[in-house]
Design a protein around this motif. Structure first.
Motif, PDB file in Angstrom:
ATOM      1  N   HIS A 165      -8.957   2.218   0.265  1.00  9.26           N
ATOM      2  CA  HIS A 165      -8.298   1.497  -0.830  1.00  9.26           C
ATOM      3  C   HIS A 165      -9.224   0.379  -1.317  1.00  9.26           C
ATOM      4  O   HIS A 165      -8.924  -0.802  -1.153  1.00  9.26           O
ATOM      5  CB  HIS A 165      -6.967   0.906  -0.355  1.00  9.26           C
TER       6      HIS A 165
ATOM      7  N   THR B 189      -7.773  -2.543  -3.432  1.00  9.38           N
ATOM      8  CA  THR B 189      -6.651  -3.326  -2.913  1.00  9.38           C
ATOM      9  C   THR B 189      -7.160  -4.644  -2.359  1.00  9.38           C
ATOM     10  O   THR B 189      -8.141  -4.690  -1.630  1.00  9.38           O
ATOM     11  CB  THR B 189      -5.918  -2.547  -1.802  1.00  9.38           C
TER      12      THR B 189
ATOM     13  N   CYS C 124      -5.963  -1.862   5.778  1.00  8.53           N
ATOM     14  CA  CYS C 124      -4.943  -2.621   5.051  1.00  8.53           C
ATOM     15  C   CYS C 124      -3.780  -3.074   5.927  1.00  8.53           C
ATOM     16  O   CYS C 124      -3.211  -4.133   5.687  1.00  8.53           O
ATOM     17  CB  CYS C 124      -4.402  -1.789   3.897  1.00  8.53           C
ATOM     18  N   THR C 125      -3.420  -2.297   6.920  1.00  9.92           N
ATOM     19  CA  THR C 125      -2.229  -2.610   7.713  1.00  9.92           C
ATOM     20  C   THR C 125      -2.550  -3.216   9.072  1.00  9.92           C
ATOM     21  O   THR C 125      -1.695  -3.242   9.946  1.00  9.92           O
ATOM     22  CB  THR C 125      -1.383  -1.338   7.912  1.00  9.92           C
TER      23      THR C 125
ATOM     24  N   SER D 123     -13.106  -5.093   3.190  1.00  6.72           N
ATOM     25  CA  SER D 123     -12.870  -4.047   2.205  1.00  6.72           C
ATOM     26  C   SER D 123     -12.473  -2.759   2.912  1.00  6.72           C
ATOM     27  O   SER D 123     -13.155  -2.304   3.831  1.00  6.72           O
ATOM     28  CB  SER D 123     -14.142  -3.828   1.389  1.00  6.72           C
ATOM     29  N   CYS D 124     -11.380  -2.165   2.475  1.00  2.00           N
ATOM     30  CA  CYS D 124     -10.894  -0.914   3.055  1.00  2.00           C
ATOM     31  C   CYS D 124     -11.599   0.254   2.371  1.00  2.00           C
ATOM     32  O   CYS D 124     -11.600   0.344   1.143  1.00  2.00           O
ATOM     33  CB  CYS D 124      -9.383  -0.814   2.855  1.00  2.00           C
TER      34      CYS D 124
ATOM     35  N   CYS E 125      -7.708   3.126   7.806  1.00  5.82           N
ATOM     36  CA  CYS E 125      -7.274   2.143   6.819  1.00  5.82           C
ATOM     37  C   CYS E 125      -7.189   0.752   7.453  1.00  5.82           C
ATOM     38  O   CYS E 125      -6.556   0.560   8.486  1.00  5.82           O
ATOM     39  CB  CYS E 125      -5.919   2.553   6.260  1.00  5.82           C
TER      40      CYS E 125
ATOM     41  N   TYR F  72      -5.716  -8.277  -0.513  1.00  2.32           N
ATOM     42  CA  TYR F  72      -4.627  -9.037   0.096  1.00  2.32           C
ATOM     43  C   TYR F  72      -4.948 -10.516  -0.053  1.00  2.32           C
ATOM     44  O   TYR F  72      -5.929 -11.011   0.499  1.00  2.32           O
ATOM     45  CB  TYR F  72      -4.451  -8.642   1.568  1.00  2.32           C
TER      46      TYR F  72
ATOM     47  N   ASP G 140      -5.556 -12.901   2.997  1.00  3.90           N
ATOM     48  CA  ASP G 140      -6.718 -12.697   3.866  1.00  3.90           C
ATOM     49  C   ASP G 140      -7.757 -13.773   3.564  1.00  3.90           C
ATOM     50  O   ASP G 140      -7.940 -14.178   2.414  1.00  3.90           O
ATOM     51  CB  ASP G 140      -7.320 -11.315   3.652  1.00  3.90           C
TER      52      ASP G 140
ATOM     53  N   ARG H  37     -10.900 -11.264   5.357  1.00  3.72           N
ATOM     54  CA  ARG H  37     -10.892 -10.269   4.285  1.00  3.72           C
ATOM     55  C   ARG H  37     -11.982  -9.239   4.519  1.00  3.72           C
ATOM     56  O   ARG H  37     -13.152  -9.567   4.688  1.00  3.72           O
ATOM     57  CB  ARG H  37     -11.093 -10.942   2.935  1.00  3.72           C
TER      58      ARG H  37
END
Length: 62
Positions: free
Chosen positions: A31, A34, A4-5, A27-28, A2, A36, A39, A25
């Protein structure tokens, strides 16, 4: 894995040399919907796209 974190790093624009703290930025795969908002998708100074930007830690700058 992931994305995202992941932590904030230094971001360098390879076009104009602008450096800021944040994340590019990406893409996960887990997810895909999602987003952010803090980013970076473009350089804040010259507006070039993220493929011309690079993340680096302060250890790499030395």
């Amino acid at each position: 894995m992931c994305l995202c974190t992941r932590p904030s790093t230094n971001v360098l624009c390879r076009v104009c040399g602008y450096i800021t703290v944040g994340r590019i930025r990406r893409s996960c795969p887990q997810h895909s919907t999602t987003l952010y908002l803090m980013d970076l998708e473009q350089c804040p100074r010259c507006r070039t796209y993220s493929f011309m930007m690079q993340e680096f830690s302060t250890d790499e700058a030395k």
